[in-house]
Design a protein around this motif. Structure first.
Motif, PDB file in Angstrom:
ATOM      1  N   UNK A   1      -0.865  90.489 -69.420  1.00 48.48           N
ATOM      2  CA  UNK A   1      -1.770  90.630 -68.259  1.00 48.48           C
ATOM      3  C   UNK A   1      -2.881  89.777 -68.503  1.00 48.48           C
ATOM      4  N   UNK A   2      -3.526  89.782 -70.038  1.00 48.64           N
ATOM      5  CA  UNK A   2      -4.483  89.295 -70.147  1.00 48.64           C
ATOM      6  C   UNK A   2      -4.298  87.520 -70.131  1.00 48.64           C
ATOM      7  N   UNK A   3      -3.084  87.107 -70.532  1.00 48.14           N
ATOM      8  CA  UNK A   3      -3.053  85.682 -70.529  1.00 48.14           C
ATOM      9  C   UNK A   3      -2.739  85.298 -69.096  1.00 48.14           C
ATOM     10  N   UNK A   4      -2.389  86.258 -68.230  1.00 45.81           N
ATOM     11  CA  UNK A   4      -2.363  85.897 -66.713  1.00 45.81           C
ATOM     12  C   UNK A   4      -3.586  85.881 -66.246  1.00 45.81           C
ATOM     13  N   UNK A   5      -4.424  86.307 -66.404  1.00 48.19           N
ATOM     14  CA  UNK A   5      -5.991  86.349 -66.034  1.00 48.19           C
ATOM     15  C   UNK A   5      -6.626  85.034 -66.724  1.00 48.19           C
ATOM     16  N   UNK A   6      -5.977  84.988 -67.917  1.00 49.62           N
ATOM     17  CA  UNK A   6      -6.699  83.541 -68.384  1.00 49.62           C
ATOM     18  C   UNK A   6      -6.031  82.377 -67.635  1.00 49.62           C
ATOM     19  N   UNK A   7      -4.762  82.352 -67.287  1.00 52.33           N
ATOM     20  CA  UNK A   7      -4.337  81.112 -66.474  1.00 52.33           C
ATOM     21  C   UNK A   7      -4.907  80.948 -65.108  1.00 52.33           C
ATOM     22  N   UNK A   8      -5.104  82.380 -64.453  1.00 52.45           N
ATOM     23  CA  UNK A   8      -5.958  82.165 -63.084  1.00 52.45           C
ATOM     24  C   UNK A   8      -7.302  81.448 -63.383  1.00 52.45           C
ATOM     25  N   UNK A   9      -7.947  81.906 -64.620  1.00 54.13           N
ATOM     26  CA  UNK A   9      -9.217  81.480 -64.814  1.00 54.13           C
ATOM     27  C   UNK A   9      -9.352  79.913 -64.862  1.00 54.13           C
ATOM     28  N   UNK A  10      -8.511  79.427 -65.376  1.00 49.96           N
ATOM     29  CA  UNK A  10      -8.468  78.240 -65.760  1.00 49.96           C
ATOM     30  C   UNK A  10      -8.108  77.361 -64.268  1.00 49.96           C
ATOM     31  N   UNK A  11      -7.163  77.880 -63.679  1.00 48.83           N
ATOM     32  CA  UNK A  11      -6.879  77.468 -62.251  1.00 48.83           C
ATOM     33  C   UNK A  11      -8.170  77.293 -61.489  1.00 48.83           C
ATOM     34  N   UNK A  12      -8.768  78.375 -61.438  1.00 50.39           N
ATOM     35  CA  UNK A  12      -9.980  78.478 -60.513  1.00 50.39           C
ATOM     36  C   UNK A  12     -10.862  77.458 -60.875  1.00 50.39           C
ATOM     37  N   UNK A  13     -11.045  77.123 -62.430  1.00 46.04           N
ATOM     38  CA  UNK A  13     -12.085  76.194 -63.048  1.00 46.04           C
ATOM     39  C   UNK A  13     -11.835  74.844 -62.367  1.00 46.04           C
ATOM     40  N   UNK A  14     -10.294  74.464 -62.639  1.00 45.45           N
ATOM     41  CA  UNK A  14      -9.880  73.286 -62.604  1.00 45.45           C
ATOM     42  C   UNK A  14      -9.718  72.644 -61.235  1.00 45.45           C
ATOM     43  N   UNK A  15      -9.647  73.738 -60.078  1.00 48.31           N
ATOM     44  CA  UNK A  15      -9.418  73.342 -58.810  1.00 48.31           C
ATOM     45  C   UNK A  15     -10.282  73.643 -57.989  1.00 48.31           C
ATOM     46  N   UNK A  16     -10.439  73.407 -56.472  1.00 52.12           N
ATOM     47  CA  UNK A  16     -11.256  74.101 -55.447  1.00 52.12           C
ATOM     48  C   UNK A  16     -10.958  75.137 -54.928  1.00 52.12           C
TER      49      UNK A  16
END
Length: 302
Positions: A131-146
């Motif tokens: 779950x923690x890893x999934x939140x981290x992935x989503x955070x990187x996706x939001x940061x990298x993309x519009x």
């Protein structure tokens, strides 16, 4: 002592990251299908030699393929090919960023599929780590993309989201099927079962996707031979990554392996900062920190 599957997974993630970087250099020289195919075509001979070498040097008996093994290899190979084409299809949509983000739910889908198909259970610590890893992935996706967190929530039932989730399901299924193939060979040496499974799966993928290219994009086969030098590098790095993944899947629950494999995103982050001098945001740093925390949680208590 750190379990053997962990350094093997880190190695696989690093080589996969390298393969993806090398594959980008083929853009413009080959079609999407052709650039995807080189990872199978140029890796296949190495997989055969590796399996034969493991058998001869290790003095192991060659595993006996059975119906379930062949079915798992075929389904795993088809699922991985389907993932590739679905991901490319996503890029044709204007709001593809949402879909590609949801495609990264693969680790969660691996956990469910592994439980249903193979009976692989996950500890409470493992659940928190994933779950923690999934939140981290989503955070990187939001940061990298519009993207914003609100966009991800409100787009849950859009077409691109559904395709993205299906994309993640195909990738997750391929992982579980490949693990199932190796486990179906019995209790032989792990390295031999993994090598044999990789050789058979890659052979199937090479034949299936090669037939597709000859039918739909006949000119790509000659282009693949013409650009053999960069394609060979993709094949070698892809082969080494696959050796790592298949060995790790044979040793451990596929969900744990893919969760630790998220360190690939950390490698990408480091490369962007060190080599490309890109600026980082707090959200990116938080995402990387969560992924690393998840990996450490799995290593220490998974």
């Amino acid at each position: 002592m750190i379990s053997l599957w962990i350094p093997i997974t880190v190695f696989a993630a690093f080589m996969q990251n390298l393969r993806s970087a090398l594959q980008k250099h083929l853009k413009g020289r080959l079609s999407t299908g052709g650039a995807s195919y080189v990872r199978f075509f140029y890796a296949w001979p190495f997989a055969l030699v590796y399996a034969a070498g493991v058998q001869q040097i290790g003095g192991f008996e060659l595993p006996q393929a059975n119906g379930l093994f062949l079915l798992y290899c075929l389904l795993g190979g088809l699922s991985q090919i389907a993932f590739t084409f679905l991901l490319v299809y996503l890029f044709s949509f204007r709001n593809f960023a949402v879909g590609t983000t949801y495609s990264k739910t693969e680790v969660i889908q691996v956990a469910f599929l592994g439980l249903i198909l193979l009976g692989d259970t996950i500890s409470l610590v493992g659940v928190f780590a994933i779950a923690a890893g999934m939140v981290g992935i989503l955070a990187l996706s939001v940061a990298h993309q519009d993207l914003t967190w609100k966009t991800l929530a409100t787009s849950l039932f859009e077409r691109t989201t559904m395709i993205g989730l299906l994309c993640g399901a195909c990738l997750g299924a391929s992982v579980v099927f490949f693990r199932g193939a190796s486990l179906s060979l019995g209790d032989g040496a792990v390295v031999m079962r993994a090598a044999f499974s990789l050789a058979v799966a890659l052979t199937m993928q090479t034949v299936i996707m090669g037939a597709y290219l000859l039918w739909r994009e006949p000119g790509q086969m000659s282009a693949i031979f013409r650009h053999w030098k960069p394609s060979l590098l993709v094949g070698i790095s892809g082969f080494l990554a696959s050796v790592g993944w298949f060995t790790a899947f044979t040793l451990e629950n596929a969900a744990y392996v893919r969760a630790v494999g998220q360190i690939e995103l950390v490698f990408t982050f480091i490369a962007s900062v060190v080599f490309f001098k890109e600026k980082t945001s707090r959200l990116e740093l938080a995402g990387v920190a969560l992924i690393l925390a998840a990996i450490l949680l799995l290593i220490l208590g998974g």
